[in-house]
Design a protein around this motif. Structure first.
Motif: not given
Length: 302
Positions: A292-293, A234-239, A6-9, A11-16
Motif C-alpha cells: 500500500r502506498a 470512494a471506500r476503496g479509494l480511501q485504501r 486494508d489495501s485488499r479490502s 481493491v475489492w470495493f473498487v472491483l465491485m
C-alpha cells in the motif's frame, strides 16, 4: 498486516464498483429508441447525488455538508461533469469502439501520472504490468466486436479528455476523502456536477423519459451505477493509491462484455475471449498482493 488487509479490502470495493459500472451499457440497451445519452448522464449524476444527499441528511443532519474546501470540491464536480460531456461527445464523433478504447485506455495512464505528480505515489512494477495487460485486453475486446472503425481526431481528443477528467476526479476526491465521509463527498460532488451539466440539456428532447422503461433505466443508472457504485469506489479509494484504483476500474469493460454475452445474447468470438482473459489477468496481477502506498497529503486543491 493490518495495512495489507486494508489495501485488499480497498481493491475489492473498487472491483465491485467497476462491476456495477459495467452494467451501464446493458441497462441502456433496454431504454426506448431515441434516448439521449447526455440527458441520461446528467440525470444519473443528479439522481445519484440526490439519493446520497438525502441519506446524509437523514443520518447526520446537515453537519457533514459544511466546511468543504471550495477549490477542491468545485474541481471534483467539474471533472465529473467534464467526464460525462467529453465521453458522450467523443463517442458520437469517433464511434463507440475508438471512443471506448481511448477513454478507458487513457484513464489508468493519466491516473498513474497524476498520482505520482500530486501525491508522490509510485505505482511500481506490478501496476505497470497489470495496466499494460488490462489496456491491451480492452483494445482487443473492443475491436473484436467488429463494426466500422472511424478515427476522428476531434473525437479522439474528446475521449482522451474524458479519461484524463476521470483520473483527475479520482485524484481530487481522494484528497477530499481524507477529510470527509464518502457519503457526503459523493452527495456534494455529484449534485454540483449535475448542476454544471444542466445548461447542456436546454433544447434537448426529453419526451422519451415518460416511458416506464426510461424511468427504470434512469433509476438503475442513478441509484445503482452512480450512488451505490461510487459509494463503493470512494471506500476503496480511501485504501488504495490513485493509480491502483483507476486500473482496477478496467473491470468495467470486462463486466460489460460478459453481460453482453449472458444477458443481451451478443456473440463473442475467440478474439473477444482473449481480450477478456487479458483484462482478467491484469486485474488479477494487481489484486493479488502489492504494498500500500503511504498516505501523504494531496498537493492539489485546498
Amino acid at each position: 498486516l493490518m495495512q495489507e488487509n486494508d489495501s485488499r479490502s480497498g481493491v475489492w470495493f473498487v472491483l465491485m464498483a467497476a462491476m456495477l459500472w459495467g452494467t451501464t451499457g446493458t441497462s441502456q440497451a433496454f431504454a426506448p429508441a431515441g434516448f439521449d445519452p447526455m440527458v441520461i448522464g446528467t440525470l444519473r449524476l443528479a439522481l445519484g447525488g440526490g439519493a446520497m444527499l438525502l441519506l446524509v441528511v437523514l443520518r447526520n443532519g446537515t453537519s457533514q455538508l459544511r466546511g468543504w474546501p471550495l477549490k477542491s470540491t468545485l474541481a471534483a464536480a467539474a471533472f465529473t461533469a467534464l467526464y460525462q460531456a467529453f465521453f458522450f461527445a467523443g463517442v458520437a464523433k469517433t464511434g463507440v469502439a475508438v471512443g471506448t478504447i481511448v477513454g478507458i485506455g487513457s484513464t489508468p495512464v493519466a491516473g498513474g501520472l497524476l498520482g505520482y505528480l500530486f501525491r508522490d505515489e509510485r505505482p511500481g512494477r506490478r501496476w505497470f504490468i497489470a495496466t499494460a495487460l488490462a489496456i491491451f485486453g480492452c483494445v482487443v475486446l473492443t475491436l473484436s466486436r467488429g463494426g466500422i472503425v472511424d478515427i476522428d481526431l476531434t473525437g479522439v481528443f474528446l475521449a482522451s479528455g474524458a479519461g484524463i477528467a476521470y483520473a483527475a476526479y479520482t485524484l481530487v476526491v481522494k484528497g477530499l476523502l481524507e477529510q470527509h465521509e464518502p457519503d457526503a463527498a459523493i452527495a456534494v460532488v455529484f449534485c454540483l456536477g449535475a448542476l454544471m451539466l444542466m445548461p447542456l440539456l436546454i433544447g434537448r428532447d426529453v419526451a422519451w423519459l415518460v416511458a416506464p422503461r426510461s424511468i427504470a433505466v434512469v433509476l438503475h443508472l442513478g441509484l445503482v451505477t452512480a450512488a451505490l457504485a461510487y459509494w463503493l469506489f470512494a471506500r476503496g479509494l480511501q485504501r488504495v493509491p490513485v493509480a491502483t484504483a483507476v486500473t482496477l476500474t478496467l473491470a468495467e469493460p470486462l463486466t460489460a462484455g460478459l453481460l453482453g454475452l449472458l444477458v443481451l445474447g451478443e456473440q463473442l468470438n475467440t478474439v473477444s475471449f482473449v481480450g477478456i482473459a487479458l483484462i482478467f489477468s491484469g486485474l488479477a496481477v494487481l489484486s493479488l498482493g502489492g504494498r500500500r502506498a503511504p498516505k501523504v497529503p494531496a498537493k492539489f486543491g485546498g
